[in-house]
Structure formats: C-alpha cells, structure tokens
Design an enzyme around this catalytic site. Structure first.
Site, mmCIF file in Angstrom:
data_model
loop_
_atom_site.group_PDB
_atom_site.id
_atom_site.type_symbol
_atom_site.label_atom_id
_atom_site.label_comp_id
_atom_site.label_asym_id
_atom_site.label_seq_id
_atom_site.Cartn_x
_atom_site.Cartn_y
_atom_site.Cartn_z
ATOM 1 N N HIS A 1 0.862 -1.197 0.000
ATOM 2 C CA HIS A 1 0.000 0.000 0.000
ATOM 3 C C HIS A 1 0.893 1.239 0.000
ATOM 4 O O HIS A 1 0.881 2.056 0.931
ATOM 5 C CB HIS A 1 -0.853 -0.074 1.275
ATOM 6 C CG HIS A 1 -2.014 0.850 1.362
ATOM 7 N ND1 HIS A 1 -1.906 2.210 1.235
ATOM 8 C CD2 HIS A 1 -3.330 0.600 1.589
ATOM 9 C CE1 HIS A 1 -3.108 2.757 1.397
ATOM 10 N NE2 HIS A 1 -3.984 1.794 1.608
ATOM 11 N N GLU B 1 -1.112 1.448 -5.019
ATOM 12 C CA GLU B 1 -1.005 0.172 -4.322
ATOM 13 C C GLU B 1 -0.980 -0.963 -5.340
ATOM 14 O O GLU B 1 -1.760 -0.947 -6.293
ATOM 15 C CB GLU B 1 -2.196 0.000 -3.379
ATOM 16 C CG GLU B 1 -2.349 1.178 -2.446
ATOM 17 C CD GLU B 1 -3.754 1.291 -1.848
ATOM 18 O OE1 GLU B 1 -4.384 0.257 -1.570
ATOM 19 O OE2 GLU B 1 -4.222 2.426 -1.673
#
Ligand code: BG6
Length: 281
Positions: free
Chosen positions: A150, A254
């Site tokens: 992420h 991400e």
C-alpha cells in the site's frame, strides 16, 4: 537494528551509492526510502501512530490476507504484527537485500485460523527499490488471501501530479458508481478524493511528480491489481493519524492481489513483486 519512534526497532539499510531504506519490524513496514541523491521518496505522516497493534500511516504498509474491510482488521494482519529480521547482504548485481518474515502465531490464529509464512525481501539500489513478497501455506488446508503493498509516494504537490499507463483499463470507483468503468485518461490528475481499484491492471504505470521534477516507474509482477488512493480534504480531517493538509503531499499507488482472492494449496508458495524505479534524482 536501531531504535526508532517510541523505541520500536527498525533496520537501516544502506547502499554504497548513498540510497537508504528504513524498515520497522512492526509490519515489516518501510517508512523511508531515499535515492542516491538523498531525496525522500516515501510519504510518512507526521501524525502517524507508532504503537504495537496499530498500523503506521504512510510508507509501505503490507496487506495480507484481507484488503480493505472484512472480518479481519482492515487490510489484514501483516501491518499490525511484529516481523522477524532474516538478515541482509549484497547480491550479485550489487543491490543490498534485507529480508523479513512473519509466521502464524497465537494472535494471528485467533483472527485467521491458517498456518502461513510470509517473506518480504527489499532490494535497494541507487535509484531502485524492489520488493519481493512471498506467501507460503504451511498448514494442512487450502486458504485464500489478498496481498499487497500500500505504497505512499511523497509528492511536492498532488495538484501537479499524475499517473499514466492506465488508459483503457477497467476500474471500480469506491467513491463513485462502484460499477466497472473504463479509464479514458492518458494522464490521471487529482482534484478530489480518489479511491479506485483497477483489477487486472497493466504491469507498468508511471507516477509523475511534476513539482519535484521526478517520475517514478511502478512495475508489478504476480500482482494483478492496482489501487490509487488520496483521501483529499474531508477524509483527511476524519483520519486521526493524518494531518489535515497532508493529502497534498502524497499519493498511494497500491500493487497487489487486492480484488479476487488467490487460492493457495497446502505446501504451496506464491511469489509476487513490485519494483519501484526513480527516473530522475
Ligand atoms: C485504500 C482503500 O487502499 O486504503 C481506502 O482503498 C482506504 O478505502 C485506504 O481508506 C486507507 O486505509 P487505512 O486502513 O490505512 O486507513
């Protein structure tokens, strides 16, 4: 091993070119990556909590085995557990490698009843960071999982940033229709809250941080999906561990298997990777 915020241990990885990387054992969470010119490439919030049980806000949170909301804590177990440092060294190409592992333990088994071994290898070079993410099923039963990185990229100014490489790709807008749509833009710019998943996205995209005069190439393999996220004004205000103005200085791109879960048979290992290449100093 060094002692970081609130005494949490981190591994300080140094490349002879001057590039550096700091990875906390808490979540195997990279909070800083500097290229050989000493420029910070990751955004980490000044408001972040550094506390066992809580995720760090910024850097590279590791997602496993659940993306987003669900029965487990949001984005899963990996980012809130303490990993083990497996050692570091220099590979044949001259990159400095550092490895981390997380295996099931009583607290993970209480939340997710599966035996697993995660390994995360960071490979640092002058202008490049490669992250190899391996998921092993060490238990007797098949399981399914999401996994991902992420990554929060540091930007000079979100209003002068753009992502290219996604034209024609399908996406689902979590702050829009929530139905499959097709990306029409060659360069995606930002002027509002953005939270989109691009399932089966192209493996290479580019983040253009015009304010810093910097481009970042993001390459994924064995990872199907891409998410682009910026909380913008209202959501930033609602987030306790994020400054009200910090949305201007970051963008999450991400990479991972974030949409359709991956099936893993007992004894099997699934490897995936993301390579981040800083194109300008
Ligand atoms: C993104 C999600 O991946 O992560 C967003 O798509 C979410 O919906 C964001 O808000 C941040 O999540 P968290 O749990 O770190 O606040």
């Amino acid at each position: 091993m060094k002692s970081g915020v609130n005494g949490l241990p981190f591994v300080d990885v140094r490349h002879p070119s001057g590039a550096s990387l700091q990875v906390y054992l808490h979540g195997a969470h990279a909070v800083s990556w500097k290229n050989s010119a000493g420029r910070e490439l990751l955004f980490t919030s000044a408001e972040s909590v550094f506390k066992p049980g809580f995720p760090i806000r910024g850097g590279i949170p590791v997602i496993f085995p659940q993306f987003g909301d669900g029965p487990l804590p949001k984005h899963g177990l990996a980012r809130i557990n303490e990993w083990t440092f497996c050692g570091s060294g220099t590979n044949a190409a001259g990159a400095v490698e550092a490895g981390f592992a997380l295996t099931d333990n009583p607290s993970t088994l209480e939340l997710w009843p599966h035996c697993f071994r995660l390994e995360l290898y960071f490979r640092l070079a002058a202008m490049e960071l490669a992250i190899v993410f391996s998921v092993g099923n060490t238990g007797p039963d098949e399981f399914t999982f999401h996994n991902g990185l992420h990554t929060y990229f540091a930007l000079a100014d979100i209003s002068r940033a753009g992502v290219s490489g996604l034209q024609g790709a399908e996406f689902i807008d979590f702050v829009g229709t929530r139905k499959p749509e097709r990306e029409t833009r060659g360069l995606i710019a930002f002027d509002r809250e953005t939270d989109r998943v691009y399932p089966m996205a192209p493996d290479k995209v580019e983040l253009n941080d015009e304010g810093n005069g910097r481009r970042m190439e993001i390459n994924k393999s064995g990872m199907n999906d891409l998410v682009i996220w910026n909380p913008w004004i209202e959501k930033s205000r609602r987030m306790e561990d994020f400054g009200n103005e910090e949305y201007k200085k970051m963008l999450c791109v991400e990479t991972g298997n974030l949409r359709s879960p991956v099936r893993l048979a007992p004894g099997a290992v699934r490897e995936s990777a993301t390579i981040l290449r800083c194109m300008d100093s």
